[in-house]
Motif scaffolding. Structure first.
Motif, PDB file in Angstrom:
ATOM      1  N   LEU A 209       5.086  13.056  -5.182  1.00 47.06           N
ATOM      2  CA  LEU A 209       6.009  12.108  -4.565  1.00 47.06           C
ATOM      3  C   LEU A 209       5.431  10.702  -4.611  1.00 47.06           C
ATOM      4  O   LEU A 209       6.139   9.727  -4.889  1.00 47.06           O
ATOM      5  N   GLN A 210       4.143  10.585  -4.335  1.00 46.61           N
ATOM      6  CA  GLN A 210       3.498   9.277  -4.358  1.00 46.61           C
ATOM      7  C   GLN A 210       3.582   8.635  -5.742  1.00 46.61           C
ATOM      8  O   GLN A 210       3.854   7.429  -5.865  1.00 46.61           O
ATOM      9  N   MET A 211       3.363   9.421  -6.778  1.00 47.62           N
ATOM     10  CA  MET A 211       3.418   8.899  -8.142  1.00 47.62           C
ATOM     11  C   MET A 211       4.826   8.451  -8.504  1.00 47.62           C
ATOM     12  O   MET A 211       5.011   7.432  -9.188  1.00 47.62           O
ATOM     13  N   ARG A 212       5.820   9.181  -8.060  1.00 50.74           N
ATOM     14  CA  ARG A 212       7.206   8.798  -8.355  1.00 50.74           C
ATOM     15  C   ARG A 212       7.557   7.479  -7.679  1.00 50.74           C
ATOM     16  O   ARG A 212       8.213   6.619  -8.280  1.00 50.74           O
ATOM     17  N   VAL A 213       7.118   7.312  -6.436  1.00 46.25           N
ATOM     18  CA  VAL A 213       7.366   6.046  -5.742  1.00 46.25           C
ATOM     19  C   VAL A 213       6.579   4.923  -6.407  1.00 46.25           C
ATOM     20  O   VAL A 213       7.083   3.800  -6.571  1.00 46.25           O
ATOM     21  N   GLU A 214       5.355   5.218  -6.818  1.00 42.65           N
ATOM     22  CA  GLU A 214       4.530   4.204  -7.473  1.00 42.65           C
ATOM     23  C   GLU A 214       5.201   3.638  -8.713  1.00 42.65           C
ATOM     24  O   GLU A 214       5.166   2.431  -8.972  1.00 42.65           O
ATOM     25  N   GLY A 215       5.852   4.508  -9.486  1.00 44.24           N
ATOM     26  CA  GLY A 215       6.511   4.047 -10.690  1.00 44.24           C
ATOM     27  C   GLY A 215       7.579   3.004 -10.435  1.00 44.24           C
ATOM     28  O   GLY A 215       7.909   2.205 -11.318  1.00 44.24           O
ATOM     29  N   LEU A 216       8.111   2.992  -9.215  1.00 40.25           N
ATOM     30  CA  LEU A 216       9.155   2.036  -8.861  1.00 40.25           C
ATOM     31  C   LEU A 216       8.599   0.747  -8.264  1.00 40.25           C
ATOM     32  O   LEU A 216       9.111  -0.341  -8.538  1.00 40.25           O
TER      33      LEU A 216
ATOM     34  N   MET B 188       5.795  -4.747  -7.509  1.00 35.15           N
ATOM     35  CA  MET B 188       6.604  -5.570  -6.614  1.00 35.15           C
ATOM     36  C   MET B 188       5.797  -6.404  -5.629  1.00 35.15           C
ATOM     37  O   MET B 188       6.356  -7.286  -4.975  1.00 35.15           O
ATOM     38  N   ALA B 189       4.500  -6.158  -5.511  1.00 35.65           N
ATOM     39  CA  ALA B 189       3.664  -6.967  -4.621  1.00 35.65           C
ATOM     40  C   ALA B 189       3.256  -8.243  -5.344  1.00 35.65           C
ATOM     41  O   ALA B 189       2.816  -8.199  -6.498  1.00 35.65           O
ATOM     42  N   SER B 190       3.382  -9.376  -4.667  1.00 38.32           N
ATOM     43  CA  SER B 190       3.027 -10.646  -5.308  1.00 38.32           C
ATOM     44  C   SER B 190       1.523 -10.835  -5.424  1.00 38.32           C
ATOM     45  O   SER B 190       1.060 -11.614  -6.254  1.00 38.32           O
ATOM     46  N   GLY B 191       0.728 -10.103  -4.605  1.00 39.46           N
ATOM     47  CA  GLY B 191      -0.707 -10.327  -4.622  1.00 39.46           C
ATOM     48  C   GLY B 191      -1.556  -9.116  -4.953  1.00 39.46           C
ATOM     49  O   GLY B 191      -2.520  -9.205  -5.714  1.00 39.46           O
ATOM     50  N   PHE B 192      -1.201  -7.930  -4.407  1.00 34.70           N
ATOM     51  CA  PHE B 192      -2.112  -6.780  -4.509  1.00 34.70           C
ATOM     52  C   PHE B 192      -1.338  -5.499  -4.237  1.00 34.70           C
ATOM     53  O   PHE B 192      -0.513  -5.443  -3.327  1.00 34.70           O
ATOM     54  N   TYR B 193      -1.607  -4.474  -5.030  1.00 37.27           N
ATOM     55  CA  TYR B 193      -1.027  -3.149  -4.843  1.00 37.27           C
ATOM     56  C   TYR B 193      -2.138  -2.118  -4.915  1.00 37.27           C
ATOM     57  O   TYR B 193      -3.050  -2.233  -5.743  1.00 37.27           O
ATOM     58  N   ASP B 194      -2.041  -1.090  -4.034  1.00 35.13           N
ATOM     59  CA  ASP B 194      -2.994   0.010  -4.105  1.00 35.13           C
ATOM     60  C   ASP B 194      -2.328   1.264  -3.543  1.00 35.13           C
ATOM     61  O   ASP B 194      -1.266   1.203  -2.919  1.00 35.13           O
ATOM     62  N   ILE B 195      -2.963   2.402  -3.780  1.00 35.75           N
ATOM     63  CA  ILE B 195      -2.512   3.667  -3.202  1.00 35.75           C
ATOM     64  C   ILE B 195      -3.534   4.128  -2.172  1.00 35.75           C
ATOM     65  O   ILE B 195      -4.700   3.727  -2.213  1.00 35.75           O
ATOM     66  N   ASP B 196      -3.079   4.959  -1.247  1.00 32.55           N
ATOM     67  CA  ASP B 196      -3.957   5.513  -0.219  1.00 32.55           C
ATOM     68  C   ASP B 196      -3.404   6.873   0.177  1.00 32.55           C
ATOM     69  O   ASP B 196      -2.257   7.221  -0.133  1.00 32.55           O
ATOM     70  N   ASP B 197      -4.225   7.652   0.864  1.00 30.28           N
ATOM     71  CA  ASP B 197      -3.757   8.904   1.432  1.00 30.28           C
ATOM     72  C   ASP B 197      -2.790   8.619   2.582  1.00 30.28           C
ATOM     73  O   ASP B 197      -2.820   7.556   3.201  1.00 30.28           O
ATOM     74  N   HIS B 198      -1.949   9.595   2.867  1.00 28.23           N
ATOM     75  CA  HIS B 198      -1.085   9.483   4.041  1.00 28.23           C
ATOM     76  C   HIS B 198      -1.966   9.444   5.285  1.00 28.23           C
ATOM     77  O   HIS B 198      -2.964  10.177   5.371  1.00 28.23           O
ATOM     78  N   PRO B 199      -1.649   8.597   6.270  1.00 27.30           N
ATOM     79  CA  PRO B 199      -2.524   8.465   7.454  1.00 27.30           C
ATOM     80  C   PRO B 199      -2.785   9.768   8.191  1.00 27.30           C
ATOM     81  O   PRO B 199      -3.846   9.942   8.793  1.00 27.30           O
TER      82      PRO B 199
ATOM     83  N   ILE C 257       0.866  -1.176   0.000  1.00 25.75           N
ATOM     84  CA  ILE C 257       0.000   0.000   0.000  1.00 25.75           C
ATOM     85  C   ILE C 257       0.907   1.232   0.000  1.00 25.75           C
ATOM     86  O   ILE C 257       1.690   1.442   0.924  1.00 25.75           O
ATOM     87  N   ASN C 258       0.782   2.021  -1.037  1.00 25.15           N
ATOM     88  CA  ASN C 258       1.586   3.234  -1.192  1.00 25.15           C
ATOM     89  C   ASN C 258       0.805   4.398  -0.579  1.00 25.15           C
ATOM     90  O   ASN C 258      -0.123   4.922  -1.177  1.00 25.15           O
ATOM     91  N   ALA C 259       1.195   4.777   0.634  1.00 28.12           N
ATOM     92  CA  ALA C 259       0.538   5.882   1.339  1.00 28.12           C
ATOM     93  C   ALA C 259       1.493   7.063   1.499  1.00 28.12           C
ATOM     94  O   ALA C 259       1.423   7.813   2.473  1.00 28.12           O
ATOM     95  N   CYS C 260       2.366   7.245   0.533  1.00 28.25           N
ATOM     96  CA  CYS C 260       3.287   8.383   0.571  1.00 28.25           C
ATOM     97  C   CYS C 260       2.515   9.694   0.469  1.00 28.25           C
ATOM     98  O   CYS C 260       1.477   9.779  -0.193  1.00 28.25           O
ATOM     99  N   THR C 261       3.062  10.710   1.092  1.00 29.81           N
ATOM    100  CA  THR C 261       2.553  12.060   0.906  1.00 29.81           C
ATOM    101  C   THR C 261       2.618  12.425  -0.573  1.00 29.81           C
ATOM    102  O   THR C 261       3.581  12.093  -1.261  1.00 29.81           O
ATOM    103  N   LYS C 262       1.599  13.118  -1.056  1.00 29.68           N
ATOM    104  CA  LYS C 262       1.625  13.558  -2.453  1.00 29.68           C
ATOM    105  C   LYS C 262       2.587  14.731  -2.635  1.00 29.68           C
ATOM    106  O   LYS C 262       3.301  14.811  -3.633  1.00 29.68           O
ATOM    107  N   GLY C 263       2.616  15.660  -1.686  1.00 27.58           N
ATOM    108  CA  GLY C 263       3.529  16.773  -1.763  1.00 27.58           C
ATOM    109  C   GLY C 263       3.034  17.895  -2.661  1.00 27.58           C
ATOM    110  O   GLY C 263       1.847  17.970  -3.008  1.00 27.58           O
ATOM    111  N   THR C 264       3.959  18.748  -3.068  1.00 28.46           N
ATOM    112  CA  THR C 264       3.615  19.976  -3.783  1.00 28.46           C
ATOM    113  C   THR C 264       4.021  19.942  -5.251  1.00 28.46           C
ATOM    114  O   THR C 264       3.828  20.927  -5.964  1.00 28.46           O
ATOM    115  N   ARG C 265       4.592  18.830  -5.695  1.00 25.22           N
ATOM    116  CA  ARG C 265       5.098  18.744  -7.060  1.00 25.22           C
ATOM    117  C   ARG C 265       4.197  17.890  -7.939  1.00 25.22           C
ATOM    118  O   ARG C 265       3.397  17.093  -7.452  1.00 25.22           O
TER     119      ARG C 265
END
Length: 231
Positions: free
Chosen positions: A200-207, A211-222, A188-196
């Motif tokens: 930031l979340q999208m850049r991490v997502e591209g990497l 890599m998850a063997s079963g499931f990948y998703d994005i979420d807001d930072h907690p 679960i990619n819950a990185c801060t989106k930031g100001t760019r």
């Protein structure tokens, strides 16, 4: 402002409004906030989250990695007091050590992606990880800082993430290596989106999105402000 890891130059960022003037920020490898196994996300009629000392998992549990962007000041604090070595280096505690961690403990079982997990398992060991393990906000590195300056955090993160001038991509490789070490079934990619843009979340997502063997998703930072905060 020049950014170093030890004696190695990572890159530089401009002087941002609201940031006290400083010419050099030097990170030390001992200041990286290590990944943390936070507890277990368990389905027993409903999804519930248990801390490590509250639950004994079965042998066939799966792994879930929750990715945040970088530590801030709580990740180096105990009871609100910054921890330093005698020579002034920050002493890391754990990712999501303050309000963000409280949000995870209270609300991870309520997140919209949780109901997709039953196709994989009823029990997940939850890892909390930072994409970059250094304090990109530099809050405790710049004397006189009184609040988070998001553009500065984003600029330092991006200098570390992919600096085209110095060829810095070792922090991407580090994240990949850590994810491969744990082999999570769910990311679960819950990185801060930031100001760019891209965020930031999208850049991490591209990497990491494959890599998850079963499931990948994005979420807001907690700890996102306002209506996007976990609840």
């Amino acid at each position: 402002m020049y950014i170093y890891e030890g004696a190695n130059l990572i890159g530089s960022v401009k002087q941002y409004s609201g940031v006290p003037q400083q010419y050099i920020i030097t990170y030390n490898a001992s200041e990286k906030t290590p990944d943390d196994v936070r507890g277990y996300l368990v389905y027993n009629g409903n999804w519930n989250f248990y801390k490590m000392n509250q639950y004994t998992p079965p042998d066939d549990y799966k792994k879930l990695a929750l990715i945040l962007e970088s530590p801030h000041t709580d990740e180096y604090s105990i009871n609100g007091v910054i921890q330093r070595t005698p020579n002034g280096l920050l002493i890391p505690q754990r990712p999501a050590n303050g309000f963000a961690g409280d949000q995870i403990d209270k609300f991870i079982q309520n997140r919209p992606w949780v109901n997709s997990l039953r196709n994989i398992s009823d029990v997940f060991e939850v890892y909390i990880m930072n994409a970059i393990q250094y304090q990109c906000s530099a809050f405790d590195y710049i004397q006189g800082m009184t609040k988070l300056i998001s553009p500065l955090r984003d600029a330092i993160f991006l200098e570390m993430w992919n600096n085209t001038k110095t060829g810095t991509t070792q922090f991407q490789s580090d994240l990949v290596d850590r994810i491969m070490k744990y082999s999570p079934n769910v990311i679960i990619n819950a990185c801060t989106k930031g100001t760019r843009t891209p965020t930031l979340q999208m850049r991490v997502e591209g990497l990491i999105q494959t890599m998850a063997s079963g499931f990948y998703d994005i979420d807001d930072h907690p700890a996102n402000p306002g209506k996007y905060r976990w609840k």
